[in-house]
Design an enzyme around this catalytic site. Structure first.
Site, PDB file in Angstrom:
ATOM      1  N   THR A  11       0.999  -1.014   0.166  1.00 24.94           N
ATOM      2  CA  THR A  11      -0.043   0.001   0.081  1.00 24.94           C
ATOM      3  C   THR A  11       1.347   1.064  -0.473  1.00 24.94           C
ATOM      4  O   THR A  11       0.471   2.014  -0.548  1.00 24.94           O
ATOM      5  CB  THR A  11      -1.096   0.169   1.158  1.00 24.94           C
ATOM      6  N   ASP A  50       0.948  -6.491  -4.456  1.00 26.72           N
ATOM      7  CA  ASP A  50       0.504  -6.822  -3.042  1.00 26.72           C
ATOM      8  C   ASP A  50       1.038  -7.438  -2.490  1.00 26.72           C
ATOM      9  O   ASP A  50       1.247  -8.634  -3.225  1.00 26.72           O
ATOM     10  CB  ASP A  50      -1.199  -6.483  -3.791  1.00 26.72           C
ATOM     11  N   SER A  51       1.319  -6.786  -1.401  1.00 28.65           N
ATOM     12  CA  SER A  51       2.176  -8.569  -0.975  1.00 28.65           C
ATOM     13  C   SER A  51       1.073  -9.870  -0.675  1.00 28.65           C
ATOM     14  O   SER A  51       2.088 -10.617   0.004  1.00 28.65           O
ATOM     15  CB  SER A  51       2.055  -7.887   0.636  1.00 28.65           C
ATOM     16  N   THR A  82       0.938  -4.167   3.782  1.00 29.68           N
ATOM     17  CA  THR A  82       1.387  -5.260   5.720  1.00 29.68           C
ATOM     18  C   THR A  82       0.420  -6.366   5.438  1.00 29.68           C
ATOM     19  O   THR A  82       0.474  -7.234   6.769  1.00 29.68           O
ATOM     20  CB  THR A  82      -0.333  -4.232   6.408  1.00 29.68           C
ATOM     21  N   ASP A  83      -0.051  -7.149   4.551  1.00 30.24           N
ATOM     22  CA  ASP A  83      -0.770  -8.041   4.859  1.00 30.24           C
ATOM     23  C   ASP A  83      -0.114  -9.146   4.325  1.00 30.24           C
ATOM     24  O   ASP A  83      -0.877 -10.279   5.787  1.00 30.24           O
ATOM     25  CB  ASP A  83      -1.447  -8.757   3.538  1.00 30.24           C
ATOM     26  N   ARG A 215      -3.426 -25.711  13.574  1.00 27.59           N
ATOM     27  CA  ARG A 215      -3.564 -24.311  14.414  1.00 27.59           C
ATOM     28  C   ARG A 215      -4.989 -24.536  15.382  1.00 27.59           C
ATOM     29  O   ARG A 215      -6.101 -25.501  14.835  1.00 27.59           O
ATOM     30  CB  ARG A 215      -4.148 -23.260  13.663  1.00 27.59           C
ATOM     31  N   GLN A 247      -4.917 -20.892  18.384  1.00 25.26           N
ATOM     32  CA  GLN A 247      -5.750 -20.119  17.262  1.00 25.26           C
ATOM     33  C   GLN A 247      -5.873 -18.638  17.349  1.00 25.26           C
ATOM     34  O   GLN A 247      -6.436 -18.060  17.050  1.00 25.26           O
ATOM     35  CB  GLN A 247      -7.223 -20.786  17.358  1.00 25.26           C
ATOM     36  N   CYS A 248      -5.911 -18.809  19.157  1.00 23.14           N
ATOM     37  CA  CYS A 248      -6.144 -17.709  20.519  1.00 23.14           C
ATOM     38  C   CYS A 248      -4.026 -16.873  19.674  1.00 23.14           C
ATOM     39  O   CYS A 248      -3.953 -16.638  19.165  1.00 23.14           O
ATOM     40  CB  CYS A 248      -5.659 -17.826  21.357  1.00 23.14           C
TER      41      CYS A 248
HETATM   42  N1  ASP Z   1      -2.715  -5.644   0.264  1.00 23.54           N
HETATM   43  C1  ASP Z   1      -1.547  -4.188   0.705  1.00 23.54           C
HETATM   44  C2  ASP Z   1      -0.400  -5.369   0.565  1.00 23.54           C
HETATM   45  O1  ASP Z   1      -0.517  -5.855   1.668  1.00 23.54           O
HETATM   46  C3  ASP Z   1      -2.206  -4.330   1.847  1.00 23.54           C
HETATM   47  C4  ASP Z   1      -1.383  -3.390   2.593  1.00 23.54           C
HETATM   48  O2  ASP Z   1       0.453  -3.309   2.299  1.00 23.54           O
HETATM   49  O3  ASP Z   1      -1.922  -2.342   3.412  1.00 23.54           O
HETATM   50  O4  ASP Z   1      -0.239  -5.449  -0.254  1.00 23.54           O
END
Ligand code: ASP
Length: 311
Positions: A11, A50-51, A82-83, A215, A247-248
């Site tokens: 992102t 995109d990750s 972030t994913d 899990r 899973q927690c």
């Molecule tokens: N879908 C995006 C990614 O993981 C989400 C992000 O970066 O916040 O590339």
């Protein structure tokens, strides 16, 4: 002090398109040119992704870039979606044995191209962290520096999207010189128990995969069904590791607290303790690549390599 920024996508460097946000060249480059033109060199891992599309091959590519450039830089930054950032952070902890410099991952919940983006501050904070953080793999996000092998994405929309349990152990595998480990072509299944879940898929995974992540519930229980018992017995007969995690998101496993852990203990699953699912998945990938021997693999999984679980 020279820092290399490895930009992988995510992102932070996205632009709006008809299909939604997508990675674009020029965004992170423009920010760096304006804010840190002299101290940070940039390396694009093309194509920017995109990750969601990241694979273990991407972990290896990032680790290889760091290893190739290791002598030339004092610290490394990785901008990442972030994913799956937590998977990559854990993977780099396992990949880079003997890491003696800081590797700081960061990203953003809103693109630099959008008003109110958190990306600029995260990146500037990451540049500062690159100067001061101890050696190891860290995630700098929303004002916090988090342990790379313990971090998880805990919120899908908040700017403060990551959490990590603290650890006294630095996020790096100890060693005198840098030794890069790679992943292999191993097949890992990610299986979650659930009330009444059909076990055919577990059985199929036990028959065809090289390793399983299981899990479990809470502190380490699972349904004592004949189907799950058969799948775990198959995995054991094939000598493939089954790494159990909770899973927690917090607290982790304390195997043996309940009699309902018997199915796990009886079939020799490896206690993943309080490892995140992300760290467990990455650790299994590197473990399977590092040795073909079942006993060595088990010992590797049971040992804390970089603070990924509380010993
Ligand atoms: N879908 C995006 C990614 O993981 C989400 C992000 O970066 O916040 O590339």
């Amino acid at each position: 002090m020279k820092t290399l920024l490895i930009h992988t996508g995510g992102t932070i460097g996205m632009v709006a398109t008809d299909a939604g946000f997508a990675p674009a060249e020029g965004v992170v480059e423009g920010f760096l040119a304006a804010h840190a033109p002299d101290t940070v060199d940039l390396c694009l891992l093309s194509p920017l992704i995109d990750s969601a599309n990241a694979t273990p091959a991407d972990w290896d590519r990032i680790a290889a870039t760091i290893a190739d450039q290791y002598a030339a830089y004092d610290a490394f930054l990785v901008t990442h979606g972030t994913d799956t950032l937590a998977y990559t952070a854990a993977a780099l902890c396992f990949a880079l044995e003997g890491l003696g410099k800081p590797v700081i991952l960061t990203g953003a919940m809103l693109p630099l191209t959008v008003e109110g983006s958190d990306g600029g501050q995260n990146l500037l904070d990451a540049i500062v962290a690159a100067h001061g953080a101890p050696a190891g793999v860290w995630v700098q996000f929303a004002g916090r520096l988090l342990h790379g092998a313990r971090v998880r994405k805990s919120h899908s929309r908040a700017l403060d999207a990551f959490a990590a349990d603290p650890s006294d152990i630095a996020p790096r595998r100890l060693g005198d010189t840098l030794l890069r480990h790679t992943t292999g072509p191993a097949k890992t299944a990610f299986l979650s128990v659930a009330p009444g879940v059909p076990t055919d898929l577990f059985q199929h995974a036990a028959e065809t995969c090289d390793g399983l992540i299981l899990r479990c519930y809470g502190s380490g229980t699972a349904p004592g069904t004949p189907g799950l018992a058969r799948a775990l017995a198959t995995a054991r007969a094939r000598d493939i590791p089954v790494l159990a995690v909770s899973q927690c998101p917090e607290g982790g496993m304390v195997l043996g607290t309940y009699a309902a852990a018997a199915i796990l203990l009886d079939h020799g699953v490896v206690d993943g303790r309080d490892m995140t699912v992300e760290a467990a998945y990455a650790k299994l990938a590197y473990t399977l690549a590092e040795s073909p021997d079942p006993a060595t693999r088990r010992a590797h999984l049971e040992r804390s390599l970089c603070g990924e679980f509380t010993p």
